[in-house]
Structure formats: structure tokens, C-alpha cells
Motif scaffolding. Structure first.
Motif: not given
Length: 271
Positions: A79-93
Motif C-alpha cells: 500500500i505504498g512506501g516502496g521505491f517507486q515514488e522516489e524513482m518517479q521523482e528522480r525521473i521527473r527532476t
């Protein structure tokens, strides 16, 4: 090869240490998992009192389903808390460019880090809720060490399947401006199709058969059935683990293909 043999275990150890520093967050997570476990457990007690044998489980097995699944939620980042949000943010920036320049495979790097995180979450947020459930309720935990060994293998495959799904979500940020929407859809699908709220064997007919062959079933339903002996016997256990490993290979392979397409496209939003 020798460098990789040292690198990825070191990345996994770093992932473990990183999450071990968040003591307050871990304590809050343990409390949340335990409270939600009690809420769900008493709901199951009422439901199984009315419908004994629902889904092919007796009440002790149903309660085991509740508490072991609670011990796996954070490890699988269901239900969240993995790496995917961090990875998406690194791609965005555009910071993903740094990852691509590393002398390491992008997928294996994130996989190693995520397994390290999962290892800590199994210990940090998994043990206490399960112990609380075992003290408060009669659970159908096996005494056979072989069953526990099969369960450990099944949990590893479950983590690989979960990573495979979330890696695809992370890579989707190469094409999407915002990953929040797809992340939310993924959480809803995981909650419903993994068995997190109800065992998938409760769903009737063709729909039940359908949800049990989806990859989310490999995250909760299959490990719990392996633990409780639903897949007893060598042949049945091999089929259950084979189902998980097949989905892990499919998803990791899809991630490899999407990664190749993404790095060729090199659309780094905001960078």
C-alpha cells in the motif's frame, strides 16, 4: 561479475540500514499494522461465525491469514512506501541520469535496494503484529520446519513479484507527467486482488478463478496458502512456487524491456 557480487549485496545492506534509521516511523507502522490487524481479525471472527469454512478456511486459518498478511504488508510495499515514488521523482527532476551513469544495472540496483528495505520491514514491522495476533487468537501456524522453509521461498518470490509491478510503475514516469494517479490505481488493485482484505478463495465462480491467476495473487494469497498447507505435497507446492516464479520472470522481463525503451527515449521531464 566479481564486482557485481560485491556491489548488489552492499546496495541491499544500504537499503536495510537506511530504513533502520527511521525508528519513529517503524514504531508508528507497527502500531498501525497491529491495530488494523485487530480490526480485521474481529471482522473475520464475526464473518466466519456466520459462514464457517468460508473460502475453504476454518476460523483459525482465516485469522492466520489476517495476521501473517499484516506482517507482509510493509515488506511488499503493498500500500505504498516502496521505491517507486522516489524513482518517479528522480525521473521527473532528471536525477535519474545519475543512476544511468552508474557502473551498475538500473533494475538490479533498485531491486537490491528494495530487497534490503523489505528485509528490514519483515523484521521491523512484521514480527510484532504477528506475535500480537498469536497471543490474542488461536492461529493455524505450522510446526513443520519444511513448511516454514517453503513459506520463506514463497515470500521471496512474492517480493520479486511486488518489485516487478512497482518497477513498471516507476518507469511509467518516463512517459507520464505525474505518477500519483497510476500509483493510486495500483494500490487499489493490490488491496483488492492480493487477498489483503479477503482471501481470494472467497470470490465465487469464474471471477474467483480469474483473480487467482493475476500477479497480485502471488503477493499474499499464495504465500499464505503455502504456509497453511493448502498447497501441501511436493507437487502442489512446486506448482504454487512455479506460479510465483513465472510471474516474477514475466514482470522482471517486462521491466527490462520497458527500461530499454525508456533509456532510448530519454524523456526526462523537468530535467
Amino acid at each position: 561479475m566479481a564486482r557485481g557480487a560485491r556491489l548488489y549485496p552492499a546496495v541491499a545492506a544500504g537499503g536495510f540500514r537506511r530504513y533502520a534509521t527511521y525508528g519513529t516511523a517503524t514504531a508508528a507502522g507497527v502500531f498501525t499494522n497491529t491495530v488494523f490487524g485487530f480490526v480485521l481479525a474481529y471482522t473475520y471472527v464475526a464473518l466466519w461465525d456466520e459462514r464457517p469454512g468460508l473460502g475453504g478456511y476454518d476460523q483459525a486459518q482465516a485469522l492466520t491469514f489476517v495476521w501473517v498478511s499484516q506482517s507482509l504488508l510493509a515488506a511488499g510495499a503493498l500500500i505504498g512506501g516502496g521505491f517507486q515514488e522516489e524513482m518517479q521523482e528522480r525521473i521527473r527532476t532528471g536525477d535519474i541520469a545519475v543512476d544511468l551513469y552508474r557502473p551498475a544495472d538500473l533494475q538490479l540496483w533498485w531491486l537490491a535496494a528494495d530487497l534490503g528495505r523489505a528485509g528490514f520491514q519483515l523484521l521491523g514491522r512484521g514480527v510484532v503484529p504477528l506475535l500480537a495476533g498469536a497471543l490474542a487468537f488461536r492461529l493455524a501456524l505450522p510446526a513443520d520446519p519444511v513448511r516454514w522453509l517453503l513459506f520463506a521461498v514463497s515470500v521471496l518470490f512474492a517480493l520479486l513479484v511486488s518489485f516487478g509491478v512497482r518497477y513498471l510503475l516507476g518507469l511509467a514516469a518516463f512517459w507520464l507527467m505525474d505518477g500519483a494517479g497510476i500509483n493510486l490505481v495500483a494500490v487499489v488493485a493490490t488491496v483488492f486482488f492480493s487477498g489483503m482484505l479477503l482471501p481470494l478463495t472467497v470470490f465465487p465462480g469464474g471471477f474467483g478463478e480469474f483473480v487467482r491467476v493475476l500477479p497480485w495473487a502471488a503477493m499474499i494469497q499464495v504465500p499464505l496458502d503455502v504456509l497453511m498447507g493448502v498447497h501441501a505435497g511436493a507437487g502442489s507446492a512446486v506448482r504454487a512456487l512455479g506460479f510465483q516464479s513465472a510471474w516474477a520472470l514475466v514482470l522482471l522481463g517486462a521491466g527490462r524491456l520497458l527500461q530499454s525503451a525508456a533509456t532510448r527515449k530519454v524523456v526526462v521531464q523537468g530535467g
